[in-house]
Design an enzyme around this catalytic site. Structure first.
Site, PDB file in Angstrom:
ATOM      1  N   ARG A 127       0.827  -1.211   0.000  1.00  0.00           N
ATOM      2  CA  ARG A 127       0.000   0.000   0.000  1.00  0.00           C
ATOM      3  C   ARG A 127       0.861   1.260   0.000  1.00  0.00           C
ATOM      4  O   ARG A 127       0.492   2.272  -0.605  1.00  0.00           O
ATOM      5  CB  ARG A 127      -0.940  -0.003   1.211  1.00  0.00           C
ATOM      6  CG  ARG A 127      -2.108  -0.958   1.039  1.00  0.00           C
ATOM      7  CD  ARG A 127      -3.002  -0.558  -0.141  1.00  0.00           C
ATOM      8  NE  ARG A 127      -3.953  -1.610  -0.476  1.00  0.00           N
ATOM      9  CZ  ARG A 127      -3.756  -2.521  -1.415  1.00  0.00           C
ATOM     10  NH1 ARG A 127      -2.642  -2.511  -2.114  1.00  0.00           N
ATOM     11  NH2 ARG A 127      -4.664  -3.445  -1.659  1.00  0.00           N
ATOM     12  N   GLU A 130       2.077   1.533  -3.488  1.00  0.00           N
ATOM     13  CA  GLU A 130       0.966   1.988  -4.325  1.00  0.00           C
ATOM     14  C   GLU A 130       0.740   3.486  -4.155  1.00  0.00           C
ATOM     15  O   GLU A 130       0.517   4.215  -5.129  1.00  0.00           O
ATOM     16  CB  GLU A 130      -0.301   1.225  -3.942  1.00  0.00           C
ATOM     17  CG  GLU A 130      -1.524   1.572  -4.778  1.00  0.00           C
ATOM     18  CD  GLU A 130      -2.748   0.803  -4.313  1.00  0.00           C
ATOM     19  OE1 GLU A 130      -3.449   0.255  -5.160  1.00  0.00           O
ATOM     20  OE2 GLU A 130      -2.995   0.766  -3.087  1.00  0.00           O
ATOM     21  N   SER A 153      16.407  14.063  -0.960  1.00  0.00           N
ATOM     22  CA  SER A 153      17.408  13.086  -0.555  1.00  0.00           C
ATOM     23  C   SER A 153      16.783  12.000   0.307  1.00  0.00           C
ATOM     24  O   SER A 153      15.874  12.258   1.106  1.00  0.00           O
ATOM     25  CB  SER A 153      18.531  13.773   0.227  1.00  0.00           C
ATOM     26  OG  SER A 153      19.419  12.817   0.776  1.00  0.00           O
TER      27      SER A 153
END
Length: 205
Positions: A127, A130, A153
């Site tokens: 998740r 995603e 960074s």
């Protein structure tokens, strides 16, 4: 025509019997992928560290507070994804006494950072992946508008995982990422030291 047909049939039978009579090659045993010794060592180290944490009864938040670190940095110590600094050794040994001296020494080495792609099969990890991929272009566009052409960074970087309560009383997860903005530089020829060119006199001696 019948004569030649008989010879062809006989020839095919001989060839077929000859093929069946050939000794079969020994079947090669299936080769199982071998983990490298380095990967094995890391897996063993992580297993021992997590077992020591479990035995201590401490949470990552409690360990992080004692060490003065973010909770993700503290957790990464136990997954051998971050280096244990020398000024934290005594305190970590105190709050998680099950970590051996050998493992404390190993935690102070520069780790071989990485991840097993199989972790993406876990819904909790996927998740986050995603969310980054779904919002990635939007995040980059906003970051470029606010900071210019560059990147955030992941070295000079802090991450913290916390919770909050939603309007309906539900628990919600809050992930904070705080990274230094690194501006993309123009690669001007005069600002870099170029390799000396090989002269013709050098080539000819």
């Amino acid at each position: 025509a019948i004569f030649w047909l008989k010879h062809i049939v006989v020839g095919l039978r001989v060839s077929s019997s000859h093929l069946h009579s050939q000794p079969k090659m020994a079947e090669m045993p299936a080769v199982k992928p071998q983990r490298t010794s380095l990967a094995d060592e890391k897996c063993s180290l992580v297993a021992r560290l997590l077992a020591a944490k479990e035995a201590s009864g401490k949470t990552f938040d409690q360990i992080a507070e004692a060490l003065g670190l973010t909770n993700t940095n503290a957790a990464n110590l136990f997954y051998n994804q971050a280096q244990l600094k020398s000024d934290k050794v005594a305190k970590l040994s105190q709050i998680v006494p099950g970590i051996s001296k050998e493992d404390l020494a190993a935690m102070q080495n520069c780790p071989m950072r990485g991840f097993d792609p199989a972790i993406l099969q876990d819904p909790g990890v996927y998740r986050f992946y995603e969310a980054v991929t779904h919002y990635g272009e939007a995040v980059k566009a906003i970051m470029n508008e606010q900071c210019g052409d560059g990147i955030m960074s992941a070295i000079d970087f802090y991450m913290d995982v916390g919770t909050t309560t939603g309007k309906k009383g539900e628990k919600r997860v809050v992930v904070t990422m705080n990274g230094k903005f690194c501006l993309t530089l123009s690669r001007l020829r005069q600002t870099i030291r170029l390799r000396p060119r090989v002269t013709e006199s050098f080539l000819t001696g």
